[in-house]
Design a protein around this motif. Structure first.
Motif, PDB file in Angstrom:
ATOM      1  N   LEU B  13      46.895  46.684  36.465  1.00  0.00           N
ATOM      2  CA  LEU B  13      45.623  47.349  36.146  1.00  0.00           C
ATOM      3  C   LEU B  13      44.903  46.494  35.111  1.00  0.00           C
ATOM      4  O   LEU B  13      45.538  45.946  34.210  1.00  0.00           O
ATOM      5  N   GLU B  14      43.589  46.356  35.238  1.00  0.00           N
ATOM      6  CA  GLU B  14      42.902  45.516  34.264  1.00  0.00           C
ATOM      7  C   GLU B  14      41.471  45.954  34.026  1.00  0.00           C
ATOM      8  O   GLU B  14      40.873  46.668  34.831  1.00  0.00           O
ATOM      9  N   ASP B  15      40.939  45.514  32.881  1.00  0.00           N
ATOM     10  CA  ASP B  15      39.538  45.738  32.549  1.00  0.00           C
ATOM     11  C   ASP B  15      38.702  44.656  33.195  1.00  0.00           C
ATOM     12  O   ASP B  15      39.084  43.484  33.196  1.00  0.00           O
ATOM     13  N   ARG B  16      37.548  45.027  33.718  1.00  0.00           N
ATOM     14  CA  ARG B  16      36.565  44.005  34.068  1.00  0.00           C
ATOM     15  C   ARG B  16      35.653  43.846  32.865  1.00  0.00           C
ATOM     16  O   ARG B  16      34.908  44.760  32.521  1.00  0.00           O
ATOM     17  N   LEU B  17      35.728  42.678  32.210  1.00  0.00           N
ATOM     18  CA  LEU B  17      34.880  42.397  31.058  1.00  0.00           C
ATOM     19  C   LEU B  17      33.485  42.007  31.566  1.00  0.00           C
ATOM     20  O   LEU B  17      33.284  41.869  32.774  1.00  0.00           O
ATOM     21  N   PRO B  18      32.488  41.860  30.648  1.00  0.00           N
ATOM     22  CA  PRO B  18      31.101  41.745  31.115  1.00  0.00           C
ATOM     23  C   PRO B  18      30.838  40.800  32.292  1.00  0.00           C
ATOM     24  O   PRO B  18      30.211  41.201  33.274  1.00  0.00           O
ATOM     25  N   GLY B 116      51.944  47.370  43.525  1.00  0.00           N
ATOM     26  CA  GLY B 116      51.351  46.201  44.148  1.00  0.00           C
ATOM     27  C   GLY B 116      52.398  45.533  45.028  1.00  0.00           C
ATOM     28  O   GLY B 116      53.486  46.071  45.228  1.00  0.00           O
ATOM     29  N   ASP B 117      52.074  44.362  45.580  1.00  0.00           N
ATOM     30  CA  ASP B 117      53.106  43.641  46.315  1.00  0.00           C
ATOM     31  C   ASP B 117      53.062  42.180  45.894  1.00  0.00           C
ATOM     32  O   ASP B 117      52.261  41.794  45.044  1.00  0.00           O
ATOM     33  N   GLN B 118      53.947  41.380  46.488  1.00  0.00           N
ATOM     34  CA  GLN B 118      54.045  39.982  46.051  1.00  0.00           C
ATOM     35  C   GLN B 118      52.741  39.235  46.261  1.00  0.00           C
ATOM     36  O   GLN B 118      52.334  38.413  45.457  1.00  0.00           O
ATOM     37  N   LEU B 119      52.065  39.536  47.383  1.00  0.00           N
ATOM     38  CA  LEU B 119      50.812  38.852  47.681  1.00  0.00           C
ATOM     39  C   LEU B 119      49.699  39.288  46.741  1.00  0.00           C
ATOM     40  O   LEU B 119      48.812  38.520  46.412  1.00  0.00           O
ATOM     41  N   ASP B 120      49.737  40.552  46.343  1.00  0.00           N
ATOM     42  CA  ASP B 120      48.673  41.071  45.507  1.00  0.00           C
ATOM     43  C   ASP B 120      49.237  42.113  44.534  1.00  0.00           C
ATOM     44  O   ASP B 120      49.500  43.243  44.904  1.00  0.00           O
ATOM     45  N   PRO B 121      49.418  41.704  43.276  1.00  0.00           N
ATOM     46  CA  PRO B 121      50.034  42.614  42.307  1.00  0.00           C
ATOM     47  C   PRO B 121      49.099  43.726  41.840  1.00  0.00           C
ATOM     48  O   PRO B 121      49.537  44.631  41.127  1.00  0.00           O
ATOM     49  N   ARG B 122      47.842  43.673  42.261  1.00  0.00           N
ATOM     50  CA  ARG B 122      46.887  44.685  41.805  1.00  0.00           C
ATOM     51  C   ARG B 122      47.287  46.080  42.268  1.00  0.00           C
ATOM     52  O   ARG B 122      47.681  46.271  43.403  1.00  0.00           O
ATOM     53  N   ARG B 123      47.080  47.042  41.376  1.00  0.00           N
ATOM     54  CA  ARG B 123      47.336  48.431  41.759  1.00  0.00           C
ATOM     55  C   ARG B 123      46.027  49.215  41.829  1.00  0.00           C
ATOM     56  O   ARG B 123      46.025  50.397  42.122  1.00  0.00           O
ATOM     57  N   GLU B 124      44.930  48.560  41.532  1.00  0.00           N
ATOM     58  CA  GLU B 124      43.624  49.215  41.642  1.00  0.00           C
ATOM     59  C   GLU B 124      42.676  48.186  42.234  1.00  0.00           C
ATOM     60  O   GLU B 124      42.749  47.007  41.892  1.00  0.00           O
TER      61      GLU B 124
END
Lengths: 370, 370
Positions: B13-18, B116-124
């Motif tokens: 999970l991450e913030d999108r900064l400006p 997430g998975d190996q190809l894409d660790p993103r959960r959002e």
């Protein structure tokens, strides 16, 4: 007969169907455009965070209101965001801690809470707002109040009123002018909130009684407050309120309820609530505060335009569309779209222009009314 | 040294900064504008639904991937949305069941999955897409593939490739041309997916071996497939593929992998995967399907532009801003904003134009370069 779709969504959650979704999208973009124009950079925090991090920055605000669940990856409790302000505060204190101050950030997104209330049964809402980080002066507050009004105007609200308050009023007066001990401060604040003169007197707050009558239209109320403030303990606050009012007068009806604290528990010297004509309840609120964790001063506002969307959606014009018959010229259709026409292409002989909501049809390269 | 902010957000999970938030916003709006222009109405479903309702419409798709929690109000299990397609299908089958078909809907919003998975660790992730409901013809598929390309182009993607597939290929052939029993169908599909010639033969799928070699650039692959289809069982599908390809040729590199099924388990006769130059992994996918519950035919696509945002953000121009000195003329500032300038107002003597990212300053009513 029971509507078979009635039970499809949990209580307090709903779909925005096309008309309402279009207005919500327009309203959200209109506010973001105003904020962007005044130098506020949008940030997009995640839907989910560690409950602990969210709760710490909410300064003790009820985590009971959060949708919570255990993360199988970290084995820690996560929470769905109920307020983006705390997320923006976290971003200011971490990822953007090195950026020059004042730092201007804005945001728009859905927030959710586990239970609605009697006034508002919704458990999900669009939150749009701005935070001015690194400052909580009257100049900062004036910019924020003006932007809240400009955002609302751009959204389509009219008849805007703003109610100002001084959230730390009792603490300030108790420190010198009308001394109270810590326990009395709590009791006096509570009875002022309840507007209960008898209980206020019983709590040792007799000196505070005039505050019960200092609420009303801004000019009169601020004059009463100044009259009450013999020693000048409130002078800088009153001066600040006047500066803010001067900046926005004529654009909103202004009132002052100096001892109103409900909903401003975490605000410092200044708070405000926003209303719009034809919209029940509040449109949003804002004020000065300190960011949880970093303790940096900040000023901001949040709007919750759900009711406004419902109020204005009936008067929004429908978008006109041009029907593209089978075998139409795709280049002509592309030209119409480039002129901002909306096109709806026939996919079979059965497709009929009016049934598909079209007002025009593509004929000989142009949009002809049906 | 450990980065003290490292642990502030859960993994994936991450913030999108400006900078990144601005690109994500632009990309999302660009795609929605394309879809709106072609008659697709946006709907905005809620973040949360009953797990059961979501799972049923996901046609058995692993609910293990959903963030789930018990609702204290209904005492039922709720889930955070992992896919907006199923929500749009629900809306089509309920709130919009009475609207004329074909019904064109689009959406954009955040979706979340528990791991997430190996190809894409993103959960959002941001999901943007369109659904054409009530039809799954070649004409519908051609419109959807063209719109997927147009959306990607508007987002700023280039070098777009599309890989077509026929998800029900084996079932279709097994029904007449190359008979297989139900068990063999499963085995043959699996070994075709694995591209394992030996196992395919062992599973009784010898007749299907040529399919392993029918993948490649569209024109060659479709010719091979037609040659393989002696009895014409695939004729309508091949014809459909050619119509779709004809519509979008020249705008994307087209390939065909007729037996590819991975990710198309719930598609009917047609599926496609989209790629863009410089973006790892897939940009999205789509195809024809039946809406869970109502069984209405539909055609649609979903894009996940997260990687594209990262790929294009370095080349996005920064927005220029005009510094408004203390005591500036607010009308002059408003005029600049009306001309699409961004303004940044000084709030104290300490505020400095360059430090606040300004390239210009308001002087004598105009924006003067610094």
């Amino acid at each position: 007969m029971t509507d078979p779709t009635r039970d499809l969504l949990p209580e307090g959650l709903e779909d925005r169907l096309p008309q309402s979704a279009a207005v919500a999208t327009r309203v959200e973009r209109a506010a973001l455009a105003v904020l962007d124009g005044s130098g506020y950079d949008r940030v997009r925090p995640p839907l989910i965070e560690f409950e602990k991090s969210m709760a710490e920055r909410m300064d003790g605000l009820a985590t009971r209101r959060l949708f919570r669940f255990v993360d199988p990856v970290s084995l820690r409790t996560l929470a769905l965001r109920a307020d983006m302000t705390v997320q923006v505060g976290r971003i200011a204190a971490t990822g953007l801690s090195g950026k020059a101050r004042p730092l201007r950030l804005c945001y728009a997104g859905m927030v959710a809470r586990i239970a609605g209330d009697q006034l508002d049964p919704r458990r999900e809402a669009l939150q749009v707002g701005a935070e001015l980080i690194g400052t909580d002066t009257a100049a900062a507050a004036a910019e924020i109040v003006e932007l809240a009004i400009a955002s609302l105007e751009a959204m389509g609200a009219s008849g805007i009123s703003i109610d100002f308050t001084l959230p730390d009023l009792v603490e300030t007066l108790a420190a010198e002018e009308f001394p109270l001990d810590a326990e009395q401060v709590v009791a006096v604040r509570r009875e002022l909130d309840a507007k209960d003169a008898g209980a206020l007197r019983a709590a040792g707050g007799e000196a505070y009684l005039p505050l019960l009558y200092a609420a009303g239209p801004f000019d009169e109320a601020v004059a009463k407050l100044a009259g009450f403030d013999g020693s000048g303990a409130l002078a800088s606050r009153i001066d600040g309120l006047k500066k803010i009012a001067e900046r926005v007068k004529g654009r909103a009806r202004l009132t002052l309820d100096p001892s109103e604290r409900h909903g401003f528990e975490y605000q410092t010297w200044f708070g405000f609530t926003i209303y719009a004509e034809g919209v029940r309840g509040t449109m949003g609120r804002g004020g000065t505060y300190r960011i949880g964790g970093s303790d940096e001063p900040a000023t901001g506002f949040s709007l919750y335009p759900e009711d406004l969307v419902e109020a204005v959606k009936a008067s929004e014009p429908a978008r006109e569309a041009v029907f593209l018959p089978l075998g139409h010229d795709p280049d002509a259709a592309a030209r119409l779209r480039a002129e901002d026409w909306r096109t709806v292409a026939a996919l079979s002989e059965a497709d009929e222009a009016r049934a598909l909501g079209c007002s025009h049809v593509l004929e000989a390269g142009t949009a002809k009314p049906l």
